[in-house]
Write an enzyme that holds these catalytic residues in place. Structure first.
Site, short mmCIF file in Angstrom:
data_model
loop_
_atom_site.label_atom_id
_atom_site.label_comp_id
_atom_site.label_asym_id
_atom_site.label_seq_id
_atom_site.Cartn_x
_atom_site.Cartn_y
_atom_site.Cartn_z
N GLU A 156 -8.90 -9.78 4.43
CA GLU A 156 -9.30 -8.39 4.18
C GLU A 156 -10.72 -8.35 3.62
O GLU A 156 -11.04 -9.08 2.66
CB GLU A 156 -8.31 -7.73 3.20
CG GLU A 156 -8.67 -6.29 2.88
CD GLU A 156 -7.55 -5.51 2.19
OE1 GLU A 156 -6.43 -6.05 2.02
OE2 GLU A 156 -7.81 -4.34 1.84
N SER B 159 0.84 -1.21 0.00
CA SER B 159 0.00 0.00 0.00
C SER B 159 0.87 1.25 0.00
O SER B 159 0.38 2.35 -0.24
CB SER B 159 -0.93 0.01 1.22
OG SER B 159 -0.20 -0.21 2.41
O1 KIV Z 1 -0.47 -3.35 1.74
C1 KIV Z 1 -1.11 -3.27 2.80
O2 KIV Z 1 -1.10 -2.24 3.50
C2 KIV Z 1 -1.91 -4.42 3.20
C3 KIV Z 1 -2.92 -4.17 4.28
C4 KIV Z 1 -4.08 -3.48 3.72
C5 KIV Z 1 -3.27 -5.40 4.98
O3 KIV Z 1 -1.78 -5.46 2.66
#
Ligand code: KIV
Length: 276
Positions: free
Chosen positions: A182, A45
């Site tokens: 998720e 992310s």
């Molecule tokens: O990339 C990320 O931050 C994640 C979370 C949303 C679990 O995979």
């Protein structure tokens, strides 16, 4: 004391709820690690949160290594989980093992996270056999969100719910130490949590999971544009940041900053001798 992979696996039996937040830089990692948090996630992310991209797909191994190193420097004792970016584990098991080992050795994380269920179980087995601790990620998997119809809750009908149960069990059989879910309805996440002996971590998966994860910037209220239903704002930093920056700009413009307090004094007459 630093968490171990064994502590994470045992947390289910010990009835301990695991806490995890994303961190992408040394400053945040240092702050978070002073708050008794169990794990830091260097999520892909970071492509959206830190780099301003539209999606996570373009994030590279080099970017994950760069940010994980920063997090490690900020939090030397933290248990760090790093996402394997899209394209770094899907092609062959060998590629997955090599990149998993790279993240452990070069980025100094403690565990890697991979998205997918049954289809990647052979790969997860190869990785765990090679000594790479793995966290599985099922439900809404952002790297392939488009194939899932976008950022939607998963497992709402019987068929897809059964698939998620099978995915979770397969990941566990392949040696995953933990399964992240998720955007899964709470009742289904509870069933999966009960059927596994390794812990589950939820994000938008209800209170029955073995632990919870959120994006740090989300729970700190740094984004104002939108907020997913599963996010709780534990504080609202965005207005505080904007007020601080606006006050700074106003004080610079009015000559209030810097004051004597932020300035360095010298012998009053010494500069008179400088030839201009
Ligand atoms: O990339 C990320 O931050 C994640 C979370 C949303 C679990 O995979």
């Amino acid at each position: 004391m630093k968490m171990t992979v064994r502590d994470i696996r045992d947390s289910k039996q010990n009835g301990k709820k695991l806490t995890m937040l994303t961190a992408y830089d040394a400053t945040m990692a240092s702050l978070f690690s002073q708050c008794d948090i169990d794990m830091l996630l260097v999520g892909d992310s970071l492509g959206m949160v830190m780099l301003g991209r539209e999606a996570t797909v373009s994030v590279t191994m080099e970017e994950m290594i760069h940010h994980t190193r920063a997090v490690r420097r900020g939090a030397p004792e933290a248990f760090i989980v790093t996402d394997m970016p899209y394209g770094s584990y899907e092609i062959t098991s060998r590629q997955a093992v090599e990149n998993g080992v790279r993240l452990l050795k070069e980025a100094e994380c403690d565990m890697v996270k991979v998205e997918g269920g049954r289809v990647i179980c052979d790969t997860v087995r190869r990785m765990t056999d090679a000594g790479v601790p793995v966290m599985g990620h099922i439900g809404l998997t952002p790297q392939t969100a488009s194939q899932l119809g976008g950022f939607k809750v998963q497992g709402k009908d019987l068929e897809s719910a059964q698939q998620l149960v099978d995915d979770a069990k397969s990941l566990q059989s392949a040696g995953a130490s933990c399964v992240l879910m998720e955007c899964v309805p709470s009742a289904l996440a509870a069933l999966i949590t009960d059927v596994l002996h390794v812990p589950t971590i939820g994000i938008g998966a209800g209170v029955h999971c073995g632990g919870q994860v959120l994006v740090g910037q989300d729970m700190l209220g740094m984004f104002e544009k939108f907020s997913p239903k599963f996010v709780k704002h534990y504080c609202k930093l965005a207005p505080l940041i904007k007020k601080g920056v606006s006050d700074y700009c106003a004080e610079v413009r009015s000559g209030q900053f810097p004051s004597e307090e932020q300035s360095f004094a010298s012998e009053p007459d010494i500069y008179k001798q400088i030839k201009l």
